[in-house]
Design an enzyme around this catalytic site. Sequence first.
Site, short mmCIF file in Angstrom:
data_model
loop_
_atom_site.label_atom_id
_atom_site.label_comp_id
_atom_site.label_asym_id
_atom_site.label_seq_id
_atom_site.Cartn_x
_atom_site.Cartn_y
_atom_site.Cartn_z
N CYS A 243 -14.40 18.14 -5.30
CA CYS A 243 -13.72 19.31 -5.86
C CYS A 243 -12.42 19.59 -5.11
O CYS A 243 -11.45 18.85 -5.26
CB CYS A 243 -14.67 20.52 -5.84
N HIS A 370 -19.23 18.13 -8.93
CA HIS A 370 -20.14 18.25 -7.77
C HIS A 370 -21.37 17.36 -7.99
O HIS A 370 -22.41 17.82 -8.45
CB HIS A 370 -20.57 19.70 -7.60
N GLU A 372 -23.46 16.25 -5.94
CA GLU A 372 -24.61 16.55 -5.09
C GLU A 372 -25.67 17.35 -5.83
O GLU A 372 -26.86 17.30 -5.48
CB GLU A 372 -24.18 17.31 -3.83
#
Length: 412
Positions: A243, A370, A372
């Site tokens: 990001c 993102h 993750e």
Amino acid sequence: MPFVEAFRQFQFKAKRENFCTVHVSLVPQPSTTGEQKTKPTQISVRALRGLGLSPDLIICRSSMPIEMPVKEKISMFCHVKPEQVICIHDVSSTYRVPMLLEGQGVVKYFKERLSLPIGDSETHLLFKWRNMADRYDKLQKACTIALVGKYTKLRDCYSSVFKALEHSALAINHKLNLMYIDSLDLEQITKAEDPVKFHEAWQKLCKADGILVPGGFGTRGTLGKLQAISLARAKKIPFLGICLGMQLAVIEFARNCLNLKDADSTEFEPNASIPLVIDMPEHNPGELEGTMRLGSRRTVFRTEDSILRKLYGDVPFIEERHRHRYEVNPKMISQFEQKGLNFVGQDVDGKRMEIIELANHPYFVGVQFHPEFSSRPLKPSPPYLGLLLAATGNLNAYMQQGCQLASSLWSN
């Protein structure tokens, strides 16, 4: 407590066959007596019943395995069967907890209580999970990753990033040594105010096998992040930007490789002479509420010659979760690609830049999304996996083997 009342009301709407209450309680064991105390559990269950909820299962947390007389006492005074009292003691890793639960019949209980369609595939999954937990306890090699962020004093802010890194490290049979570095400590202001802290931060950064710059907001610490990114690019240290980390990687490249010294983000400098990172068209400057680009979005790969595309399984597009309100200015892309910073992933309209990769670098990747958030212990996030593979010197060999994220990794 409003959420308890919400659960109380919801149980009637969902009906008993679709609703199960699991109460977690601590069973302390004072060092003075060594006796496991059941009174806190009895009191908490009584309070829960007073609020209109009756536990189907009582999960008892303890430092040591709970003795059978203690379990039977909890069963008697909390009005549940002994098999409904589940004991979870401290184990070598959290990956062992599912096996403790399964060994005490929790899977069987839920299958019967909620009529769940649990079959052989779930049994196979548990077998793979057990192998993973065994490997976790036997790891010998370590990989050091430096996380350069501004919220390092509140490490829970990066819990999803930590888990994604841990999933990837485990996949390649390495322990994760994660160093949290406050990006402000890398800046000249810290050098002037606290030289020791400044030099310690840089020593930690230079020792890292890989560098990760996660997301964030605001100007504080951005100079430190830019310096960490510059080090990763110049010294060819594996790097992943998430990001804001990707946006800063583009700014760093513009300033130091394209000689665009005034390149900046309108988040930091609204009147930047070279607005490289800009407000999204639907974002009204000054109005932050409800202006973020959120949720799962599709990213289309522009080329087959992409590290991330291969890590994702050589697919034409991916879908990952987004959370941002600024983006790279699409009008300046050609200047970067002429110098080797390639924008290999874009949104479905080809207007938003989603993935960058630097040519002639072991691993210099930035993503606007993102990844993750979708990482799982048995299915690590490809961008994070790529970082760990590069940091351990295994990326090229893995790419030559076809980048398959299945059996070859879990069988080691």
